[in-house]
Design an enzyme around this catalytic site. Structure first.
Site, PDB file in Angstrom:
ATOM      1  N   SER A  34       0.859  -1.189   0.000  1.00  0.00           N
ATOM      2  CA  SER A  34       0.000   0.000   0.000  1.00  0.00           C
ATOM      3  C   SER A  34       0.886   1.227   0.000  1.00  0.00           C
ATOM      4  CB  SER A  34      -0.899   0.029   1.242  1.00  0.00           C
ATOM      5  OG  SER A  34      -1.547   1.290   1.375  1.00  0.00           O
ATOM      6  N   TYR A  44      -1.155  -0.777  10.301  1.00  0.00           N
ATOM      7  CA  TYR A  44      -1.381  -0.993   8.869  1.00  0.00           C
ATOM      8  C   TYR A  44      -0.212  -0.439   8.048  1.00  0.00           C
ATOM      9  CZ  TYR A  44      -3.633  -0.869   4.272  1.00  0.00           C
ATOM     10  OH  TYR A  44      -3.932  -1.040   2.937  1.00  0.00           O
TER      11      TYR A  44
END
Length: 266
Positions: free
Chosen positions: A148, A162
């Site tokens: 990501s 995350y």
């Protein structure tokens, strides 16, 4: 260019969707099948895996579903064994499983930290541990890891577990790529930007718009240089390219799929 994965067996880990619509893994599995691959669809939610398999079979493709928690070593070993029993090989592995939990180092619990790191990063370690020997015996294979842009840029939301886990995917992928390059095995990472997929709804709606999902989507669209978030198919097409022989000389790299968001802040 139909048939870009003809004769290949693709294992997609996280092949279901966390809600109605198209998640990255679900789209990748269906697209890979449309391009000729036989699919082994893994998800912790058996109904989600079966839904993806049903779509593939309805379109005339070949697919099998497997329930597994990819953060558990025994379940990963069993799923790889079943794929080999079913298809005899693994030509492409897409590591797509991932979760997102909001919170900085003070707000996030230790349990939340461990859970996100286990699902997002340890799962890749375990799948590679069991799939790489298979690919080595075959004389080649491809690994596509979904990271990501949160691993390299701030996206405006504090989710330290995350962003840390997704950032760690990058050196992990490079290490695999370089260790196995002479063995015919490629490994690359995709870095999606702000994407409109079912995964974002529950974890992020309160961080953006006090629970108003429509407003959250509007605000996230506005962050993107294109004026609109990407979707699961944008990630799936990037994964298809990296899994195909068109990318045969590409390994150890990072493909950003974000509509120019990281370029805006570089």
């Amino acid at each position: 260019m139909a048939g870009r994965l003809d004769g290949k067996v693709a294992m997609v880990v996280g092949a279901g969707s966390s809600g109605p619509g198209w998640g990255n893994g679900k789209a990748a599995a269906v697209l890979f099948a449309r391009e000729g691959a036989r699919l082994f669809c893994v998800d912790i939610n058996p109904a989600a895996a079966e839904e993806t398999v049903a779509i593939i079979r309805k379109e005339g493709g070949e697919a099998e579903a497997q329930q597994a928690d990819a953060s558990k070593a025994g379940e990963v070993a069993a799923m790889v064994a079943r794929c080999l029993e079913t298809y005899g090989r693994v030509d492409a592995l897409e590591n797509n499983v991932g979760i997102l939990e909001v919170g900085g180092p003070v707000e996030a619990s230790e349990e939340s930290w461990d859970r996100v790191l286990d699902v997002n990063l340890k799962s890749m370690f375990l799948t590679c541990k069991h799939v790489l020997p298979v690919m080595e015996r075959q004389g080649g294979g491809v690994i596509v890891n979904i990271a990501s842009i949160a691993g390299i840029r701030d996206t405006g939301v504090p989710y330290i577990s995350y962003s840390t886990s997704k950032g760690a995917v990058l050196p992990f992928t490079r290490s695999v790529a370089l260790q196995y390059a002479k063995k015919g095995i490629r490994a690359n990472a995709i870095l999606p930007g702000l994407m409109n997929t079912p995964m974002i709804v529950e974890p992020l709606k309160d961080s953006y718009a006090d629970g108003d999902v429509g407003e959250m989507i509007r605000l996230r669209d506005a962050q993107c240089p294109t004026g609109k978030m990407g979707d699961a198919w944008d990630v799936a097409h990037a994964a298809l390219f990296l899994a195909s022989d068109e990318a045969r000389y590409i390994t150890g790299t990072e493909l950003i799929v974000d509509g120019g968001l990281t370029a805006k802040f570089s």
